[in-house]
Write a protein that holds these residues in place. Structure first.
Motif, PDB file in Angstrom:
ATOM      1  N   UNK A  17      61.159  32.160 114.721  1.00  0.00           N
ATOM      2  CA  UNK A  17      59.878  31.272 115.167  1.00  0.00           C
ATOM      3  C   UNK A  17      58.547  32.167 115.546  1.00  0.00           C
ATOM      4  N   UNK A  18      58.993  33.195 116.492  1.00  0.00           N
ATOM      5  CA  UNK A  18      58.059  34.120 116.847  1.00  0.00           C
ATOM      6  C   UNK A  18      57.317  34.904 115.808  1.00  0.00           C
ATOM      7  N   UNK A  19      58.556  35.508 114.985  1.00  0.00           N
ATOM      8  CA  UNK A  19      58.125  36.227 113.925  1.00  0.00           C
ATOM      9  C   UNK A  19      57.143  35.589 112.958  1.00  0.00           C
ATOM     10  N   UNK A  20      57.615  34.384 112.625  1.00  0.00           N
ATOM     11  CA  UNK A  20      56.833  33.771 111.760  1.00  0.00           C
ATOM     12  C   UNK A  20      55.418  33.353 112.108  1.00  0.00           C
ATOM     13  N   UNK A  21      55.470  33.030 113.403  1.00  0.00           N
ATOM     14  CA  UNK A  21      53.947  32.583 113.881  1.00  0.00           C
ATOM     15  C   UNK A  21      53.146  33.952 113.930  1.00  0.00           C
ATOM     16  N   UNK A  22      53.713  35.148 114.346  1.00  0.00           N
ATOM     17  CA  UNK A  22      52.932  36.481 114.124  1.00  0.00           C
ATOM     18  C   UNK A  22      52.579  36.708 112.776  1.00  0.00           C
ATOM     19  N   UNK A  23      53.790  36.525 111.724  1.00  0.00           N
ATOM     20  CA  UNK A  23      53.158  36.868 110.357  1.00  0.00           C
ATOM     21  C   UNK A  23      52.283  35.955 109.708  1.00  0.00           C
ATOM     22  N   UNK A  42      56.005  24.961 116.619  1.00  0.00           N
ATOM     23  CA  UNK A  42      56.617  25.397 115.353  1.00  0.00           C
ATOM     24  C   UNK A  42      58.312  24.763 115.656  1.00  0.00           C
ATOM     25  N   UNK A  43      58.748  25.056 116.897  1.00  0.00           N
ATOM     26  CA  UNK A  43      60.023  24.691 117.140  1.00  0.00           C
ATOM     27  C   UNK A  43      60.266  23.138 117.157  1.00  0.00           C
ATOM     28  N   UNK A  44      59.052  22.381 117.788  1.00  0.00           N
ATOM     29  CA  UNK A  44      59.050  20.951 117.631  1.00  0.00           C
ATOM     30  C   UNK A  44      58.978  20.558 116.116  1.00  0.00           C
ATOM     31  N   UNK A  51      59.144  20.813 109.319  1.00  0.00           N
ATOM     32  CA  UNK A  51      59.094  22.066 108.712  1.00  0.00           C
ATOM     33  C   UNK A  51      60.921  22.270 108.578  1.00  0.00           C
ATOM     34  N   UNK A  52      61.015  23.340 107.660  1.00  0.00           N
ATOM     35  CA  UNK A  52      62.305  23.517 107.604  1.00  0.00           C
ATOM     36  C   UNK A  52      62.664  25.131 107.460  1.00  0.00           C
ATOM     37  N   UNK A  53      63.681  25.367 108.180  1.00  0.00           N
ATOM     38  CA  UNK A  53      64.281  26.790 108.208  1.00  0.00           C
ATOM     39  C   UNK A  53      64.948  26.933 106.871  1.00  0.00           C
ATOM     40  N   UNK A  54      64.602  27.983 106.101  1.00  0.00           N
ATOM     41  CA  UNK A  54      65.344  28.238 104.795  1.00  0.00           C
ATOM     42  C   UNK A  54      65.572  29.578 104.493  1.00  0.00           C
ATOM     43  N   UNK A  55      66.849  29.875 103.881  1.00  0.00           N
ATOM     44  CA  UNK A  55      67.358  31.096 103.361  1.00  0.00           C
ATOM     45  C   UNK A  55      67.246  31.434 102.052  1.00  0.00           C
ATOM     46  N   UNK A  56      66.464  32.413 101.807  1.00  0.00           N
ATOM     47  CA  UNK A  56      66.380  32.889 100.270  1.00  0.00           C
ATOM     48  C   UNK A  56      67.622  33.725  99.944  1.00  0.00           C
ATOM     49  N   UNK A  57      68.557  33.541  99.154  1.00  0.00           N
ATOM     50  CA  UNK A  57      69.625  34.283  98.720  1.00  0.00           C
ATOM     51  C   UNK A  57      68.954  35.508  98.063  1.00  0.00           C
ATOM     52  N   UNK A  63      62.899  31.778 106.209  1.00  0.00           N
ATOM     53  CA  UNK A  63      61.348  31.472 106.249  1.00  0.00           C
ATOM     54  C   UNK A  63      61.148  30.013 106.801  1.00  0.00           C
ATOM     55  N   UNK A  64      60.256  29.728 107.265  1.00  0.00           N
ATOM     56  CA  UNK A  64      59.933  28.395 107.954  1.00  0.00           C
ATOM     57  C   UNK A  64      59.055  27.923 106.479  1.00  0.00           C
TER      58      UNK A  64
END
Length: 81
Positions: A17-23, A42-44, A51-57, A63-64
């Motif tokens: 989440x921190x990486x996402x917020x900074x990015x 963002x955690x809330x 919002x969703x936590x997703x993985x791109x294969x 990403x969020x």
């Protein structure tokens, strides 16, 4: 692919989440919002499913994204694979 946040260690999740917020360079207007507050917001949103936590294969990234963008995300993954 959606990653259930319950499957991720809390420290790892907070780092993502921190990486996402900074990015993302989230804009809060004239109000100064601390990094910790942004991470908590963002955690809330993740806990509520807004919002969703997703993985791109395809890109091997995490990403969020807003829940309403899930269809676009899945279509892009399918088209690029």
């Amino acid at each position: 692919m959606i990653i259930p946040i319950a499957d991720v260690e809390l420290e790892t999740l907070l780092n993502i989440i921190e990486s996402f917020v900074l990015r993302e360079g989230t804009e809060y207007g004239s109000v100064d919002v601390s990094l910790d507050d942004k991470v908590q917001q963002v955690h809330n949103q993740l806990k509520s499913g807004e919002v969703l936590l997703v993985y791109s294969e395809l890109h091997e990234t995490v990403n969020i994204i807003p829940k309403q963008q899930l269809g676009e995300f899945e279509a892009a993954e399918a088209n690029e694979s």
